[in-house]
Design a protein around this motif. Structure first.
Motif, PDB file in Angstrom:
ATOM      1  N   LEU A 151       7.878  36.993  63.684  1.00 45.11           N
ATOM      2  CA  LEU A 151       7.907  37.367  62.259  1.00 45.11           C
ATOM      3  C   LEU A 151       7.008  38.585  62.012  1.00 45.11           C
ATOM      4  O   LEU A 151       7.380  39.514  61.291  1.00 45.11           O
ATOM      5  CB  LEU A 151       7.390  36.200  61.403  1.00 45.11           C
ATOM      6  CG  LEU A 151       8.374  35.093  61.031  1.00 45.11           C
ATOM      7  CD1 LEU A 151       7.629  33.905  60.438  1.00 45.11           C
ATOM      8  CD2 LEU A 151       9.434  35.592  60.046  1.00 45.11           C
ATOM      9  N   ALA A 194       3.678  29.626  58.275  1.00 46.87           N
ATOM     10  CA  ALA A 194       3.760  30.848  59.093  1.00 46.87           C
ATOM     11  C   ALA A 194       4.562  31.952  58.417  1.00 46.87           C
ATOM     12  O   ALA A 194       4.293  33.134  58.657  1.00 46.87           O
ATOM     13  CB  ALA A 194       4.370  30.534  60.454  1.00 46.87           C
ATOM     14  N   ASP A 198      13.957  34.344  57.970  1.00 46.41           N
ATOM     15  CA  ASP A 198      13.254  33.441  58.869  1.00 46.41           C
ATOM     16  C   ASP A 198      14.259  32.324  59.167  1.00 46.41           C
ATOM     17  O   ASP A 198      14.515  31.457  58.340  1.00 46.41           O
ATOM     18  CB  ASP A 198      11.995  32.897  58.168  1.00 46.41           C
ATOM     19  CG  ASP A 198      11.210  31.916  59.042  1.00 46.41           C
ATOM     20  OD1 ASP A 198      11.797  31.397  60.014  1.00 46.41           O
ATOM     21  OD2 ASP A 198      10.040  31.661  58.725  1.00 46.41           O
TER      22      ASP A 198
END
Ligand SMILES: Cc1ncc(COP(=O)(O)O)c(C=O)c1O
Length: 410
Positions: free
Chosen positions: A101, A123, A192
């Motif tokens: 990421l 996260a 994501d």
């Protein structure tokens, strides 16, 4: 021994070793003094592990070859297999999903503010904050648990540079709507897809949407490489940039042309990935079988609703997500205590929402006012165990506990 055999043997062993108790009323619950249902804890996210022999053969070949990391042949094969499975041009494999990421957001040149859901694993937000990009939390649609496009639209400011949609539970984000917002406001869009390996939208596997998509292959994910992750994209220049970034910016032996980090996937992780890819269909079949069994049982318990997967799409069925209604006789948190006493380690993902965790809680103490749906969903969700370590007998036993909890006097 193939995975099917391993799993069958394990299930048979569990069935013979464990005589599961009958739960007919609240008096049969461990929380009320009865013995626990399961001798060993049943975890959410217990790893799915493919054929041991194949993995060990690959591990042995790696040791013989002496090439342990640094874009070795196994990592390269893994990248090719993943890219062709997902139908994308590039897979850039990484050491974990968080670094993936960070590298993706940096490669896309995101800065200022980036809109993300708060109802996600921490996260997603931390990967931005770590680079001093401000995560701006937008509310979700309570029906899907994914970003609500209208809420995203409301959070746009002159500092906004991008949107990260999360395909929560492997159920696709509202891709079309987010693309439209991105086009209108000149924002970069990425996803994501940590939960979404093997899931599709309109028949196309997640991985091919936005400018790039990020996967986590953490041990708890349906498809794992011990630890690992990847960014996948159809953009040649972006893929090249990320390959440099994950290897300190090295272009050749002595030539660094970019500020980079160490995001490489090891050979042994890639070996696990190749092995698990070979057994992916079997993992999906087991998850689907468990999902159907949970669905059948939970449908008859008033006050509990299970989040469904769209059966016209590909799904990995990795999360069994149950919402507890306010009128259910025990609260969501009490239900988790009831389950834990039986050795069922249910989880309240992703409570309390990123905005209620540090540093975001201190940065934006009033963020919750703009996130009423996130707060509500986070208060009522419980995630139950599934995966190759869980049999349908286990699922039925877990549901008998839920049924007894439903009979608890208020
Ligand atoms: C939605 C989401 N994003 C990011 C991550 C981070 O991935 P990793 O643990 O591989 O760093 C995870 C899982 O851990 C996750 O569930």
């Amino acid at each position: 021994m193939g995975t099917t055999t391993t799993i069958r043997k394990t299930a048979a062993k569990v069935a013979t070793l464990t005589r599961l108790k009958q739960v007919r009323s609240p008096a049969d619950l461990a929380i009320n003094g009865a013995p626990a249902m399961f001798p060993e804890p049943l975890h959410v996210g217990r790893p799915n592990i493919g054929d041991h022999k194949s993995f060990l053969q690959r591990a042995s070949d790696i040791l013989d070859g002496g090439w342990l990391t640094n874009n070795g042949p196994v990592a390269q094969e893994f990248e090719q297999r993943v890219a062709s499975f997902l139908g994308v041009k590039h897979c850039v494999a990484m050491c974990n999903g968080t670094i993936a990421l960070e590298i993706a957001t940096r490669a896309l040149d995101l800065k200022g503010e980036v809109i993300v859901p708060s109802y996600t694993f921490i996260a997603t937000a931390h990967a931005l904050q770590w680079q001093e990009i401000t995560p701006i939390f937008a509310d979700i649609d309570p029906a899907t648990h994914n970003l609500d496009p209208a809420a995203v639209w409301r959070m746009i400011t002159p500092r906004t540079t991008g949107i990260i949609g999360v395909h929560l539970w492997g159920r696709p984000s509202p891709v079309k709507e987010l693309e439209a917002i991105g086009r209108e406001h000149d924002l970069r869009l990425m996803f994501d897809a940590s939960h979404g390996f093997g899931c599709s939208l309109g028949g196309k596997l997640l991985g091919g949407f936005g400018e790039c998509e990020v996967f986590s292959f953490h041990a708890t994910k349906f498809f794992n490489t011990f630890e690992g992750g990847a960014v996948v994209t159809d953009n040649d220049a972006l893929a090249e940039k990320m390959r440099l970034m994950r290897n300190f910016g090295f272009s050749g032996y002595d030539n660094v042309i970019y500020p980079g980090t160490n995001g490489k996937m090891t050979e042994i992780a890639a070996a696990m990935g190749l092995t698990n890819l070979e057994d992916l269909e079997e993992f999906i079949a087991i998850n689907r079988r468990n999902y159907k069994c949970y669905q059948n049982c939970i449908a008859s318990i008033p006050g509990l609703t299970m989040l469904g997967y769209d059966e016209s799409e590909h799904n990995n069925y990795q999360y069994i997500v149950v919402e507890v209604a306010p009128y259910f006789p025990v609260s969501r948190d009490r239900m988790i205590e009831v389950l834990r006493a039986e050795n069922v380690l249910a989880r309240r993902y992703f409570w309390p929402g990123c905005h209620n965790m540090e540093p975001y809680r201190s940065f934006y103490p009033h963020a919750g006012l703009l996130l009423p749906k996130t707060n509500a969903v986070a208060e009522r969700v419980v995630v139950l165990p599934t995966g190759s370590a869980v049999s349908t007998a286990d699922v039925e036993a877990i549901c008998s506990i839920l049924r007894a909890a439903a009979l608890t006097p208020r």
